[in-house]
Design a protein around this motif. Sequence first.
Motif, short mmCIF file in Angstrom:
data_model
loop_
_atom_site.label_atom_id
_atom_site.label_comp_id
_atom_site.label_asym_id
_atom_site.label_seq_id
_atom_site.Cartn_x
_atom_site.Cartn_y
_atom_site.Cartn_z
N ARG A 1 0.81 -1.22 0.00
CA ARG A 1 0.00 0.00 0.00
C ARG A 1 0.85 1.27 0.00
NH1 ARG A 1 -5.15 -1.85 1.99
NH2 ARG A 1 -5.00 -3.86 3.05
N MET A 2 2.17 1.14 0.08
CA MET A 2 3.04 2.29 0.29
C MET A 2 3.73 2.72 -0.99
SD MET A 2 4.80 1.33 3.92
CE MET A 2 5.19 3.07 4.17
N THR A 3 3.92 4.04 -1.13
CA THR A 3 4.71 4.60 -2.22
C THR A 3 5.89 5.35 -1.61
OG1 THR A 3 2.78 4.82 -3.65
CG2 THR A 3 4.71 6.14 -4.21
N LEU A 4 7.11 4.93 -1.97
CA LEU A 4 8.33 5.46 -1.37
C LEU A 4 9.23 6.04 -2.46
CD1 LEU A 4 9.00 2.32 0.84
CD2 LEU A 4 8.08 4.50 1.67
N ARG A 5 10.19 6.85 -2.02
CA ARG A 5 11.16 7.41 -2.96
C ARG A 5 12.09 6.30 -3.44
NH1 ARG A 5 16.25 10.04 -2.28
NH2 ARG A 5 16.10 9.63 -0.05
#
Length: 400
Positions: free
Chosen positions: A10-14
């Motif tokens: 569910r996460m969006t990271l650099r």
Amino acid sequence: MSWGTVSIGRMTLRETVTAEESVHATTGERTVRLAGQESAPPLTEDQLLDRHAGLLGLHGALVQATFTDKSSLDGFYGVTDASAQLVDHQGEMQACTWTLSLRRIGSLGEADLESRLTGIRRANDFALSGESWHAPAIGHQAYYTGSSVASSMTRSTADGTITVYRSLAAGANPRWACPPASYLLGRARFISGSLEKTGTNQPLPTTGWELSNGLVRVTPGGSGTIVVAAWGGSAWETKNWSISDGTTITAWDGLSLLRNDVEHVIVRLVREQGPGEAGRIVLDLGLRRGSRFVEGYLQRSASATLSAFLTASETTTNNAASGYVVATSNDADGNRYTAGSARSFTNHANGGVSKAAVTALDFYLGVVFNGGSAVSGDAATDLRNQYIGALPEVTAGVRR
């Protein structure tokens, strides 16, 4: 230079420059180690703390991963290790430095997702066998249940059109493929303070939350009520429900996540029983991917009359002897509420489920979409049967 992003679960990271890959000398398993840093600013403090907790919550999960720059790594992974270090520079800047170790399962062409439908159907007082059903992600491909082919129907969600497979054979563990970028479509999700949560171990307020699967949305209402809404194609159509243990509950004291997977999310609300009384009241609410109803389990330390009922009464067709009740006529949105239980109960005067002298009550609250014109699979008896027949689901990634 602008950074790309990596979406993991569910996460969006650099997305950083390096992804370290290795192959285990004994098992031959391929692993990927990722490292990065999130900071506030540019994130808000709440966003940073949410990502810190979410990264730790990924441990042990099956996830999809998609990369802006390293798209050759797109695929499904098992998270074998997660760490996150939170640093606060005296309020001027905060940072979360993280690492993830991922066991590669495979890309779209290499891997299947296996939905392991274990356990038994709900025991009930109505001699019902129920209906075994399953809803994979929107955009799935090559659905396979062995020699017995399941029937199917579609439902329109806020994420798009989801397929629900019906009348699955006993013991079926469906296999299906899915593009990693589509895996989250139609998911069950829990949102608190506008942030979708990953994992289960983090503090949550009792207000400002949302449990949804794109078909049904559950939110807290005023004075302890639960608002159950159905997606109508362009907007959410709501009903307010009250919970009672003989006295209508007007507030909840605590909220926690019991399960937080894309196929099924369960939350727990807790309320102290009352002045001079020991114990507590516990309400578990669960929502499955593709379902038109929220499942509830209400418990109390000492026996009482337990109820889940419409806050504003509606004329009801009382089929409690068959395990459900349903609105007699369509509402202003063209739908009809429905509710029921696996165990004997009485219809509440407002419409709903009630049972005297018990310490626990199972129930479901849902909507007959399009009311008297509901399609097969969405009628009140269909939803009752799907509640009885719903099986526990765990998703695993397997090589083809």
